[in-house]
Design a protein around this motif. Structure first.
Motif, PDB file in Angstrom:
ATOM      1  N   ALA A  97       0.976  -1.133  -0.020  1.00  0.00           N
ATOM      2  CA  ALA A  97      -0.350   0.104  -0.068  1.00  0.00           C
ATOM      3  C   ALA A  97       0.902   1.259  -0.124  1.00  0.00           C
ATOM      4  O   ALA A  97       0.466   2.433  -0.837  1.00  0.00           O
ATOM      5  CB  ALA A  97      -1.301   0.248   1.213  1.00  0.00           C
ATOM      6  N   TRP A  98       1.909   1.062   1.026  1.00  0.00           N
ATOM      7  CA  TRP A  98       2.963   2.478   0.884  1.00  0.00           C
ATOM      8  C   TRP A  98       3.681   2.596  -1.099  1.00  0.00           C
ATOM      9  O   TRP A  98       3.980   4.158  -0.918  1.00  0.00           O
ATOM     10  CB  TRP A  98       4.145   2.072   1.949  1.00  0.00           C
ATOM     11  N   ILE A 149      -0.446 -15.705   0.292  1.00  0.00           N
ATOM     12  CA  ILE A 149      -0.387 -15.011  -0.622  1.00  0.00           C
ATOM     13  C   ILE A 149      -2.271 -15.080  -1.604  1.00  0.00           C
ATOM     14  O   ILE A 149      -2.469 -14.208  -2.000  1.00  0.00           O
ATOM     15  CB  ILE A 149      -0.002 -16.048  -2.064  1.00  0.00           C
ATOM     16  N   ALA A 150      -3.217 -15.743  -0.448  1.00  0.00           N
ATOM     17  CA  ALA A 150      -4.444 -15.489   0.026  1.00  0.00           C
ATOM     18  C   ALA A 150      -5.310 -14.321  -0.196  1.00  0.00           C
ATOM     19  O   ALA A 150      -6.051 -14.094  -1.179  1.00  0.00           O
ATOM     20  CB  ALA A 150      -4.822 -16.978  -0.222  1.00  0.00           C
ATOM     21  N   TYR A 151      -4.983 -14.571   1.479  1.00  0.00           N
ATOM     22  CA  TYR A 151      -5.806 -13.428   1.730  1.00  0.00           C
ATOM     23  C   TYR A 151      -4.917 -11.860   1.933  1.00  0.00           C
ATOM     24  O   TYR A 151      -5.770 -11.326   3.078  1.00  0.00           O
ATOM     25  CB  TYR A 151      -5.836 -14.045   3.293  1.00  0.00           C
ATOM     26  N   PHE A 152      -4.054 -11.895   1.722  1.00  0.00           N
ATOM     27  CA  PHE A 152      -3.254 -10.454   1.990  1.00  0.00           C
ATOM     28  C   PHE A 152      -3.842  -9.233   1.008  1.00  0.00           C
ATOM     29  O   PHE A 152      -4.033  -7.932   1.287  1.00  0.00           O
ATOM     30  CB  PHE A 152      -1.874 -10.002   1.768  1.00  0.00           C
ATOM     31  N   PRO A 153      -4.720  -9.416   0.330  1.00  0.00           N
ATOM     32  CA  PRO A 153      -5.555  -8.756  -0.433  1.00  0.00           C
ATOM     33  C   PRO A 153      -6.821  -7.976   0.488  1.00  0.00           C
ATOM     34  O   PRO A 153      -7.156  -6.986   0.491  1.00  0.00           O
ATOM     35  CB  PRO A 153      -5.991  -8.689  -1.484  1.00  0.00           C
ATOM     36  N   PHE A 154      -6.571  -8.512   1.147  1.00  0.00           N
ATOM     37  CA  PHE A 154      -7.884  -7.982   2.608  1.00  0.00           C
ATOM     38  C   PHE A 154      -7.545  -7.095   3.691  1.00  0.00           C
ATOM     39  O   PHE A 154      -7.995  -6.422   3.975  1.00  0.00           O
ATOM     40  CB  PHE A 154      -8.320  -8.928   3.388  1.00  0.00           C
ATOM     41  N   LEU A 155      -6.044  -6.950   3.594  1.00  0.00           N
ATOM     42  CA  LEU A 155      -5.093  -6.180   4.286  1.00  0.00           C
ATOM     43  C   LEU A 155      -4.596  -4.959   3.479  1.00  0.00           C
ATOM     44  O   LEU A 155      -4.923  -3.339   3.515  1.00  0.00           O
ATOM     45  CB  LEU A 155      -4.308  -6.889   5.208  1.00  0.00           C
ATOM     46  N   TYR A 156      -4.393  -5.398   1.707  1.00  0.00           N
ATOM     47  CA  TYR A 156      -4.234  -4.231   1.201  1.00  0.00           C
ATOM     48  C   TYR A 156      -4.837  -3.269   1.328  1.00  0.00           C
ATOM     49  O   TYR A 156      -5.198  -1.912   0.945  1.00  0.00           O
ATOM     50  CB  TYR A 156      -3.415  -4.582   0.128  1.00  0.00           C
ATOM     51  N   LEU A 157      -7.022  -3.228   0.667  1.00  0.00           N
ATOM     52  CA  LEU A 157      -6.941  -2.275  -0.049  1.00  0.00           C
ATOM     53  C   LEU A 157      -7.747  -1.661   1.507  1.00  0.00           C
ATOM     54  O   LEU A 157      -7.722  -0.420   0.987  1.00  0.00           O
ATOM     55  CB  LEU A 157      -8.562  -3.560  -0.022  1.00  0.00           C
ATOM     56  N   PRO A 158      -7.782  -1.219   2.411  1.00  0.00           N
ATOM     57  CA  PRO A 158      -8.417  -1.107   3.375  1.00  0.00           C
ATOM     58  C   PRO A 158      -6.841  -0.499   4.403  1.00  0.00           C
ATOM     59  O   PRO A 158      -7.615   0.820   4.446  1.00  0.00           O
ATOM     60  CB  PRO A 158      -9.434  -2.040   4.518  1.00  0.00           C
ATOM     61  N   ILE A 159      -6.221  -1.104   3.991  1.00  0.00           N
ATOM     62  CA  ILE A 159      -4.899   0.150   4.188  1.00  0.00           C
ATOM     63  C   ILE A 159      -4.168   0.832   3.586  1.00  0.00           C
ATOM     64  O   ILE A 159      -4.613   2.457   3.126  1.00  0.00           O
ATOM     65  CB  ILE A 159      -3.948  -0.383   4.238  1.00  0.00           C
ATOM     66  N   ALA A 161      -6.852   2.195   1.445  1.00  0.00           N
ATOM     67  CA  ALA A 161      -7.815   2.976   1.209  1.00  0.00           C
ATOM     68  C   ALA A 161      -7.451   4.563   2.174  1.00  0.00           C
ATOM     69  O   ALA A 161      -7.481   5.672   2.168  1.00  0.00           O
ATOM     70  CB  ALA A 161      -9.389   2.456   1.296  1.00  0.00           C
ATOM     71  N   THR A 162      -7.319   3.980   3.205  1.00  0.00           N
ATOM     72  CA  THR A 162      -7.356   5.060   4.482  1.00  0.00           C
ATOM     73  C   THR A 162      -5.852   5.501   3.842  1.00  0.00           C
ATOM     74  O   THR A 162      -5.843   6.943   4.915  1.00  0.00           O
ATOM     75  CB  THR A 162      -6.281   3.927   5.383  1.00  0.00           C
ATOM     76  N   LEU A 163      -4.614   5.537   3.172  1.00  0.00           N
ATOM     77  CA  LEU A 163      -3.435   6.077   2.925  1.00  0.00           C
ATOM     78  C   LEU A 163      -4.014   6.987   2.251  1.00  0.00           C
ATOM     79  O   LEU A 163      -3.205   8.208   2.459  1.00  0.00           O
ATOM     80  CB  LEU A 163      -2.614   5.032   2.847  1.00  0.00           C
ATOM     81  N   ARG A 164      -4.752   7.070   1.108  1.00  0.00           N
ATOM     82  CA  ARG A 164      -5.772   8.413   0.146  1.00  0.00           C
ATOM     83  C   ARG A 164      -5.962   8.960   0.665  1.00  0.00           C
ATOM     84  O   ARG A 164      -6.096  10.574   1.002  1.00  0.00           O
ATOM     85  CB  ARG A 164      -5.683   7.493  -1.134  1.00  0.00           C
ATOM     86  N   ARG A 165      -6.423   8.340   1.974  1.00  0.00           N
ATOM     87  CA  ARG A 165      -7.793   9.971   2.749  1.00  0.00           C
ATOM     88  C   ARG A 165      -6.943  10.368   3.880  1.00  0.00           C
ATOM     89  O   ARG A 165      -7.495  11.547   4.487  1.00  0.00           O
ATOM     90  CB  ARG A 165      -8.422   9.194   3.455  1.00  0.00           C
ATOM     91  N   LYS A 526     -11.161   2.841  -4.620  1.00  0.00           N
ATOM     92  CA  LYS A 526     -11.350   4.200  -5.559  1.00  0.00           C
ATOM     93  C   LYS A 526     -12.203   5.335  -5.562  1.00  0.00           C
ATOM     94  O   LYS A 526     -11.172   6.313  -4.643  1.00  0.00           O
ATOM     95  CB  LYS A 526     -10.603   4.315  -6.901  1.00  0.00           C
ATOM     96  N   ARG A 527     -13.237   5.149  -5.080  1.00  0.00           N
ATOM     97  CA  ARG A 527     -14.023   5.884  -5.344  1.00  0.00           C
ATOM     98  C   ARG A 527     -14.714   7.077  -4.276  1.00  0.00           C
ATOM     99  O   ARG A 527     -14.682   7.944  -3.727  1.00  0.00           O
ATOM    100  CB  ARG A 527     -15.450   5.541  -6.019  1.00  0.00           C
ATOM    101  N   THR A 528     -14.348   5.491  -3.454  1.00  0.00           N
ATOM    102  CA  THR A 528     -14.451   5.767  -1.440  1.00  0.00           C
ATOM    103  C   THR A 528     -13.401   6.588  -1.279  1.00  0.00           C
ATOM    104  O   THR A 528     -13.420   7.936  -0.359  1.00  0.00           O
ATOM    105  CB  THR A 528     -14.675   4.586  -0.690  1.00  0.00           C
ATOM    106  N   ALA A 529     -12.447   6.391  -1.534  1.00  0.00           N
ATOM    107  CA  ALA A 529     -11.149   7.708  -1.486  1.00  0.00           C
ATOM    108  C   ALA A 529     -10.865   9.269  -1.792  1.00  0.00           C
ATOM    109  O   ALA A 529     -10.358   9.423  -1.218  1.00  0.00           O
ATOM    110  CB  ALA A 529      -9.887   6.577  -1.069  1.00  0.00           C
ATOM    111  N   GLY A 530     -12.008   9.076  -2.652  1.00  0.00           N
ATOM    112  CA  GLY A 530     -12.067  10.258  -3.315  1.00  0.00           C
ATOM    113  C   GLY A 530     -10.699  10.443  -4.537  1.00  0.00           C
ATOM    114  O   GLY A 530     -11.007  11.866  -5.093  1.00  0.00           O
ATOM    115  N   ARG A 531     -10.652   9.651  -5.532  1.00  0.00           N
ATOM    116  CA  ARG A 531     -10.087   9.136  -6.263  1.00  0.00           C
ATOM    117  C   ARG A 531     -10.873   8.800  -7.453  1.00  0.00           C
ATOM    118  O   ARG A 531     -11.970   8.645  -7.434  1.00  0.00           O
ATOM    119  CB  ARG A 531      -8.815   8.309  -6.174  1.00  0.00           C
TER     120      ARG A 531
END
Length: 531
Positions: A97-98, A149-159, A161-165, A526-531
């Motif tokens: 995410a970073w 490798i199967a579940y890390f996207p569940f963390l990537y997506l919210p992190i 999105a938070t970094l964008r805000r 992306k939309r939720t974060a205002g992009r």
């Protein structure tokens, strides 16, 4: 005294608000409340099952079945799996995410999409790919590798999105006080990711406790695999029920831990105006080459391995593996169960979602919480509860489509509830009240006004439920009528026979069904974060 035959006075804003709050005094409001209570009581069936079996079994039998070496072994395996996998998922999710949100990494939009794409691949297909590629792989190491490798996207997506805000002004203040970039990240940015990390970690942890196919294929024993094996050997024996009880307690403990970790800190920005654009860190050539290693390796492991393995088996099997006489009925049954389950689940969520927005209160929060708690339980616990209940109290619906659909409602209702609640919140209550002032009943106003405005949220919730159903394995295996074969159960039947080539078409079709919704989740983030 002036009469008011048109009821104009009763339609003033104050009266409209009062009427909305007092809507439970009429029959329609009572009807909606009654439906909400009914749905919530149904949601408590698995919890009631666990408690009922415990009381019926007796303390002496519980001690004998729970406090034994096999349960200790399963508990150690499960704890190690959770304790190792979740921190690795957090580290990978935060790092990706970073890199994709705060640096000028080449192709960062592509890497962001590729970091989300593994959600389209069911967890047991990841396991199938790795077992096909490296047949000796098994045990804890294999479980951790495939789980990450199967579940890390569940963390990537919210992190991400938070970094964008996040407001970069806070980081500017920290730097002005002399903090170096790494100190700013760990002392300022990382604490603001606390909620995203906690929520994502909880989601990953619940998946780890509930997953069956992934760990059965790599021969790593967890509570879920042991319950399924015990059920197949003794059919509804007390040992399987007690293991289900221990697993349910593990899930509830994880929910409690996540709730306690939230803390009381504020995460919102207060002030006029809007936050500035995020600062993008410029990477030099050497750092860029090093930073590219992480998204490349993660994409190869999470997407390259399953897709290459599928391609290899499809080529090896040739046209013969495309048995349309088996694939088309499996696709048809998957679509029918997915569509029916999505519609029923979304409809069941409507009364609860409406109450939580239009008439919030302690009772309604309790009703809503019942559904969240039950959905956190593994599918195998829900399935065992329905097996026991239908055998003893509702034999006509035992192993019927009705029971399967009921399991889907209990397991996936919160997915529809969250989206519906957001949609109803965006539908102005004044329009609903105006329709009632013009002679419409509350139920008509709800249907004609509110639900139409909330249709996009309802559609998003139904799509999430549909995706979950198409990839669901455990409950469908235990509850489906004889002769029922979905894409997931068909894939599992082929892999159980070590016929990996014949299983490849089932896996490919599941991925193709999941890809559009995965793209929707990415763009919604992306939309939720205002992009």
């Amino acid at each position: 005294m002036v009469s008011d035959p048109a009821g104009v006075a009763s339609a003033t804003p104050a009266n409209l608000r009062r009427r909305s709050r007092g809507s439970f005094g009429n029959r329609s409001g009572t009807w909606v409340a009654g439906l909400s209570i009914l749905v919530s009581l149904l949601a408590l069936l698995p919890i009631a099952f666990v408690l009922g079996v415990s009381l019926q079994t007796g303390w002496a039998t519980i001690v004998a079945l729970v406090f034994r070496p096999r349960v200790a072994e399963l508990l150690i395996n499960t704890v190690l799996l959770v304790v190792i996998t979740i921190p690795l998922c957090v580290a990978l999710g935060v790092a990706l995410a970073w890199l994709t949100e705060r640096t000028d990494l080449p192709g960062r939009r592509l890497w962001s999409l590729l970091a989300t794409a593994p959600l389209a691949v069911p967890a047991f297909v990841h396991s199938y790919a790795w077992v096909s590629l490296v047949p000796p792989i098994h045990g804890l190491f294999a479980g951790v590798l495939v789980s990450v490798i199967a579940y890390f996207p569940f963390l990537y997506l919210p992190i991400a999105a938070t970094l964008r805000r996040l407001d970069p002004a806070i980081e500017d203040v920290a730097e002005s006080l002399g903090l170096k970039p790494w100190a700013v990240f760990f002392r300022v940015v990382l604490p603001q990711l606390r909620l995203a990390i906690g929520g994502g970690a909880l989601l990953v942890g619940l998946h780890l406790l509930a997953e069956y196919g992934l760990y059965a294929m790599i021969r790593f024993d967890t509570f879920t695999t042991a319950i399924f094996d015990q059920f197949k050997s003794t059919f509804n024996g007390p040992a399987a029920n007690m293991l289900a009880g221990v697993l349910a307690l593990c899930c509830l403990a994880m929910l409690t831990a996540e709730s306690a970790s939230r803390g009381q800190a504020r995460y919102a920005r207060v002030g006029s105006g809007s936050a500035r654009l995020q600062r993008i860190l410029r990477l030099d050539r050497k750092t860029t080459a090093l930073a590219l290693t992480l998204p490349i390796v993660s994409s190869v492991l999470a997407l390259g391995v399953p897709l290459i393995t599928l391609g290899k088996w499809l080529i090896a099997g040739g046209a013969e593996v495309w048995k349309l006489g088996d694939l088309l009925p499996a696709l048809e049954q998957t679509l029918l169960l997915g569509v029916a389950g999505a519609i029923i689940t979304t409809c069941a969520a409507i009364p609860i979602a409406w109450l939580s927005i239009r008439s919030p209160g302690r009772l309604h929060r309790v009703l809503e919480s019942c559904n969240y708690i039950t959905s956190s339980l593994p599918g195998i616990v829900v399935a065992l509860a329905l097996v026991t209940i239908t055998i003893n109290f509702a034999r006509p619906i035992y192993q019927t489509t009705i029971t399967v659909l009921l399991a889907y409602v209990l397991m996936f209702l919160p997915r529809a509830l969250v989206s519906l609640r957001a949609g109803i919140a965006q539908a102005p209550v004044e329009l609903e009240n105006m329709a009632r002032s013009l002679g419409r009943s509350p139920s008509q106003a709800l249907w004609l006004i509110t639900l139409r405005l909330a249709a996009p949220g309802a559609a998003a919730g139904a799509a999430l439920v549909f995706l979950a159903i198409t990839n669901e394995l455990t409950a469908t295996l235990l509850l489906a009528p004889n002769g029922t074969r979905t894409l997931a159960t068909g894939f599992w039947a082929m892999t159980s026979e070590i016929d990996y080539a014949a299983a490849a078409p089932y896996a490919l079709i599941m991925i193709l069904l999941s890809l559009p919704l995965t793209g929707l989740l990415y763009h919604q983030s992306k939309r939720t974060a205002g992009r």
